[in-house]
Write a protein that holds these residues in place. Structure first.
Motif, short mmCIF file in Angstrom:
data_model
loop_
_atom_site.label_atom_id
_atom_site.label_comp_id
_atom_site.label_asym_id
_atom_site.label_seq_id
_atom_site.Cartn_x
_atom_site.Cartn_y
_atom_site.Cartn_z
N GLU B 109 49.60 43.99 27.72
CA GLU B 109 49.60 44.57 28.89
C GLU B 109 48.64 43.78 29.76
OE1 GLU B 109 51.48 48.70 28.87
OE2 GLU B 109 49.89 48.64 28.32
N ILE B 110 47.67 43.70 29.35
CA ILE B 110 46.44 42.99 29.60
C ILE B 110 46.34 41.50 30.06
CG2 ILE B 110 43.98 42.37 28.90
CD1 ILE B 110 43.48 45.38 28.01
N LEU B 111 47.28 41.26 29.24
CA LEU B 111 48.02 39.52 29.46
C LEU B 111 48.49 38.83 30.43
CD1 LEU B 111 47.41 36.65 28.43
CD2 LEU B 111 48.48 37.07 27.13
N GLU B 112 49.88 40.11 30.54
CA GLU B 112 50.60 40.09 31.75
C GLU B 112 49.76 39.81 32.78
OE1 GLU B 112 54.94 41.76 30.14
OE2 GLU B 112 52.93 43.16 30.63
N ILE B 113 48.29 41.21 32.78
CA ILE B 113 47.90 41.49 34.20
C ILE B 113 47.06 40.13 34.55
CG2 ILE B 113 45.68 42.42 35.25
CD1 ILE B 113 46.33 45.12 33.30
N ILE B 114 46.50 39.62 33.82
CA ILE B 114 45.59 38.04 33.27
C ILE B 114 45.90 37.27 33.78
CG2 ILE B 114 44.25 36.70 32.56
CD1 ILE B 114 42.83 39.49 32.99
N ASP B 115 47.31 36.90 32.93
CA ASP B 115 48.49 35.86 33.60
C ASP B 115 49.05 36.31 35.06
OD1 ASP B 115 48.89 33.51 32.21
OD2 ASP B 115 50.39 35.49 30.52
N ASP B 116 49.47 37.50 36.09
CA ASP B 116 49.89 37.74 37.56
C ASP B 116 47.89 37.03 37.95
OD1 ASP B 116 51.90 37.80 36.18
OD2 ASP B 116 51.83 39.63 36.16
N VAL B 117 47.17 37.40 37.63
CA VAL B 117 46.19 36.73 38.28
C VAL B 117 45.89 35.65 38.34
CG1 VAL B 117 43.48 37.34 39.08
CG2 VAL B 117 44.23 39.33 37.73
N VAL B 118 45.99 35.08 37.17
CA VAL B 118 46.38 33.36 37.53
C VAL B 118 46.93 32.82 38.15
CG1 VAL B 118 46.12 31.02 36.55
CG2 VAL B 118 44.86 33.27 35.64
N ASN B 119 48.00 33.46 37.98
CA ASN B 119 49.78 32.93 38.69
C ASN B 119 48.91 33.30 40.01
OD1 ASN B 119 50.26 31.52 36.49
ND2 ASN B 119 51.53 33.20 36.30
N ASN B 120 48.28 34.44 40.44
CA ASN B 120 48.58 34.44 42.21
C ASN B 120 49.89 35.13 42.43
OD1 ASN B 120 47.38 34.08 44.47
ND2 ASN B 120 49.05 33.51 45.17
N SER B 121 50.58 36.19 41.61
CA SER B 121 51.42 36.65 41.52
C SER B 121 50.43 38.56 41.85
CB SER B 121 52.44 36.76 40.14
OG SER B 121 53.29 36.39 40.26
N LEU B 122 49.68 38.66 41.48
CA LEU B 122 49.37 40.17 42.24
C LEU B 122 48.09 39.84 43.34
CD1 LEU B 122 47.45 41.66 38.65
CD2 LEU B 122 49.75 42.57 40.10
N ALA B 123 48.54 40.16 44.89
CA ALA B 123 47.39 40.10 45.74
C ALA B 123 46.40 40.34 45.20
CB ALA B 123 48.73 40.89 47.27
N GLU B 124 45.75 40.24 46.17
CA GLU B 124 44.79 41.64 46.18
C GLU B 124 43.90 42.19 46.49
OE1 GLU B 124 41.05 39.11 48.81
OE2 GLU B 124 42.11 37.41 47.77
N SER B 125 44.38 42.42 47.05
CA SER B 125 45.06 44.16 47.10
C SER B 125 45.00 44.93 45.92
CB SER B 125 45.81 44.69 48.04
OG SER B 125 46.67 44.52 48.33
N GLU B 126 45.65 44.57 45.45
CA GLU B 126 46.31 44.56 43.52
C GLU B 126 45.01 44.78 42.47
OE1 GLU B 126 50.74 44.25 44.81
OE2 GLU B 126 49.99 43.10 44.04
#
Lengths: 494, 494
Positions: B109-126
């Motif tokens: 789960e933590i890797l998925e979060i960090i992956d998505d931070v890097v890939n820009n799949s998470l918005a700044e608000s997220e």
């Protein structure tokens, strides 16, 4: 620093855009996501604090590029000189962190937060922090009243002097459930009251009342235009967003939905503020509860108590009713299909959705009893009479006409797929959340002709090979995706 | 839906920009802040999920406008066809909400979060929601190790085979405190070790080591270039951000700083990941504590324990030292003025800042003892010898030279204002936070010649009319603003 305005000639619907040349940003000492203030030089200067982006290209060193939204808010012209300064973090950010650390906020602090939400002085990530602080630590009832007052203070109001200004609202979460047009039509047909119904567009569901009505009529009006409509028909069904009555709420809700968080304090404040902004004096709130609804029974009771306290505080007559939200209501899900349900009920047509009719009569009856138009226990009877007399349908047509509409605009999507039952038996469950998501896949709410027709409800018997659900979509790709979703997630259980 | 790429011809330094025409957005069913996936049609297609904005104008219906950053990441050409689809919320958003609700996260789960931070799949608000969840509920030590591993996995590494790869890091918060260039020079001059020092730029403080060194040398290099420099000089002082070693951390920190929140778990992970990415095997961590520092004594002790456990887990030799962070260290605050302090110490010049010299010797001594170059208790002695022999200054000049630099580039701002003491007495307090903010007002860190010179430290006596502080700035407006801030906030108390 003095810079010249460069108009970006486009309207960003997401967020106001202000872009500095990288070199200029370096000179002022700002970095992307920093705040700057933009101040005009006129005799009555306007000023705004906004989040900045920086770019190579697009703007020269002596320019600041702004999107259409900022142009409008500051009344800017191309080439106009403005004064740009590095702005500090707003005080409201400190208050947000205070809430995050479980402290109680004062009226002034909450107003500052809401002001800054509206003025765009808080970034989306900061508003997300506020939402997360409300989610974790909640707000007490006094804070919620402050929040409601702040939302109202920063928006427009519809000032109606009539004695019986009534309103209804559902906390949502149940697919179909398009009672509003029926309740509004019955109540307005009864006479002696005003029903200025503002509704939302769907954000995560398949349709909001505004999306549904928009299929056959305009829903975006100015406050002045709405007053004209109300003069004619004593009721309207319009999109609240166009009126700028609760701009802070609109922005918070958009971020809330994108995060998938819905703090109770914000839900209470959002609904109360909307109702008070139109000047409602009698408010009926529908709280559907059940599995796959927004609330379970315990949460529904808690919400009811809080709503009633807020009603007392703001000196309006407010009644909450807990209704069965365990499955979709009506047969249609999606603008065109829900509208078809509504018209069947209003016209008393063969095969009308009985559950939708029953709930609508109950809600209208409750309103009649609230304003003393019926004696206690006799409201439903009056509602039934008005509905079966055809007066409600006449009123509905008048409202649609006043909103520049035409009933003939209803149109179903050209492609459809019938899901048939694989076995005979009783329907055990229809999941609201899955049904809503399925309707979204078909193209709802933007594609108004798309959606679902649910053939039977929970506890009804179905035979093997008979239709369970018809899926409508304008696009083959979406239709296939929807069928696949149905097969994977099984929203209807037998 | 197939769309053609329109290149925006500018590089957004804030966030990747993808803009759809409003009509097109309606057809796909997306709204501003929704997510879409962009997929190329090549035989080895690249794909990215990103947040969308919509606009009237700027893009035609069959186009998608993308900023330079997206162009680079997907290798796009103007007019190229891409496939656009509505994308669902990423699974990582669910994990973030899980953390917000006080649940423990798994490595995946933590890797998925960090992956998505890097890939820009998470918005700044997220990402803000993630930061707020860490702030409220913290992470246990195992989760922090997952976070460190995820940050490392999504970034580049500097693979050094040397036995003694050493590093130092301060958790920050103390104004001035520019020990790094001195410690690096002393240690590298001693020989037998490699000191690949990557530093940050200031985000909320007056200067980071990268900002300071940048005044006289380049600090942005590729990993290949750094290896070359290390071969020559056995040490470097470069900006870590340019290396893409911890891209997730860089993005999280930027949002964290804009929110003004600094969760302990992120601080631990951030520092550990940076040190491990360069391949450090011996790590000295400086934890300054005290009033107006980042940590109080209790927090400092807690941090020390956690750092030491993380060191054990990642099999590196790690030592934490708690130092006095109750006031600024050195006389200068701001790139030019801190650099002047550093050079005075290295050259053993008259009037050198004794506190900075003392702390640097202590840190270098600790490193010598850690790697066994000195016996226990004898590290400072060796450090002193190297410093006074002039070898450290020679090494410093060599490093600057290897980084394409020139010591003559130091330059102080043309305007200055001397604040004099209004009474005679002992200095009671110098507030780090206020001093940092004051230096920011003068133009630091972007205006490298700006800053402050603190004439005396706590417990030293000052006479009425004698200088307390000299404020340097290139701009009269900023200088006046700084003087006003000094008078209002009184960062130095007598």
């Amino acid at each position: 620093m003095e810079l010249r305005i460069k108009l970006l000639k486009w309207w960003s619907t997401g967020f106001p855009v202000a872009i500095l040349n990288e070199k200029t940003a370096e000179e002022i000492g700002v970095r992307p996501s920093d705040r700057i203030s933009i101040r005009t030089f006129s005799t009555r200067p306007t000023e705004i604090t906004t989040i900045i982006d920086t770019a190579k290209g697009v703007v020269r060193k002596n320019e600041i590029a702004v999107s259409h939204e900022l142009k409008q808010r500051l009344g800017l012209k191309s080439g106009q000189k403005v004064n740009i300064n590095l702005a500090e973090s707003p005080k409201s950010l400190e208050s947000i962190k205070k809430k995050l650390n479980k402290k109680t906020l004062s009226e002034k602090e909450i107003l500052e937060i809401i002001d800054d939400v509206v003025n765009n002085s808080l970034a989306e990530s900061e508003i997300a922090l506020f939402i997360s602080a409300m989610h974790k630590n909640g707000m007490n009832l006094e804070e919620i009243t402050f929040l409601i007052k702040a939302i109202l203070k920063t928006g427009n109001k519809l000032k109606l002097k009539d004695k019986f200004v009534i309103d209804k609202h559902s906390i949502g979460g149940v697919a179909g459930n398009r009672t509003t047009p029926i309740v509004v039509s019955i109540c307005a047909a009864a006479g002696g009251l005003v029903f200025p119904k503002t509704s939302s567009r769907a954000i995560t569901s398949a349709a909001g009342t505004a999306d549904v009505i928009e299929m056959i009529a305009n829903v975006e009006f100015s406050i002045k235009q709405i007053k004209k409509i109300l003069k004619k028909t004593k009721a309207c069904m319009v999109w609240g967003g166009a009126l700028g009555m609760v701009p802070a709420d609109s922005k918070i809700i958009r971020i809330e939905k994108s995060l998938g968080i819905d703090p109770q304090s914000q839900l209470l404040a959002s609904i109360m503020a909307k109702k008070l902004a139109v000047g409602s004096k009698y408010i009926l709130i529908d709280i559907p509860y059940g599995k796959s609804a927004k609330a379970n029974k315990q949460q529904a009771i808690q919400l009811k108590h809080k709503f009633e306290k807020l009603g007392k505080f703001f000196k309006v007559k407010l009644k909450c009713i807990l209704t069965d939200g365990s499955q979709p209501i009506g047969n249609g899900v999606g603008p065109a299909l829900e509208l078809t349900d509504v018209i069947k009920v209003l016209k008393n047509e063969q095969g009308l959705p009985k559950d939708l009719e029953k709930k609508s009569l109950f809600l209208a009856g409750e309103i009649f009893e609230m304003i003393g138009k019926s004696k206690k226990g006799k409201g439903i009877q009056l509602a039934k009479e008005i509905l079966s007399s055809g007066k409600a349908f006449e009123k509905f047509k008048k409202i649609i006409e006043a909103q520049g509409g035409d009933l003939n605009r209803i149109k179903l999507a050209k492609l459809s797929h019938v899901v048939v039952s694989k076995k005979s038996g009783k329907i055990k469950e229809i999941d609201n959340k899955k049904i809503n998501f399925l309707a979204r896949i078909t193209g709802c709410p933007l594609d108004k002709s798309a959606g679902l027709f649910i053939h039977s409800h929970v506890n009804e018997k179905v035979k093997k090979g008979k239709p369970l659900l018809t899926i409508y979509s304008e696009s083959e790709q979406r239709l296939n995706q929807a069928v696949k979703f149905y097969q994977d997630k099984k929203p209807i259980k037998i």
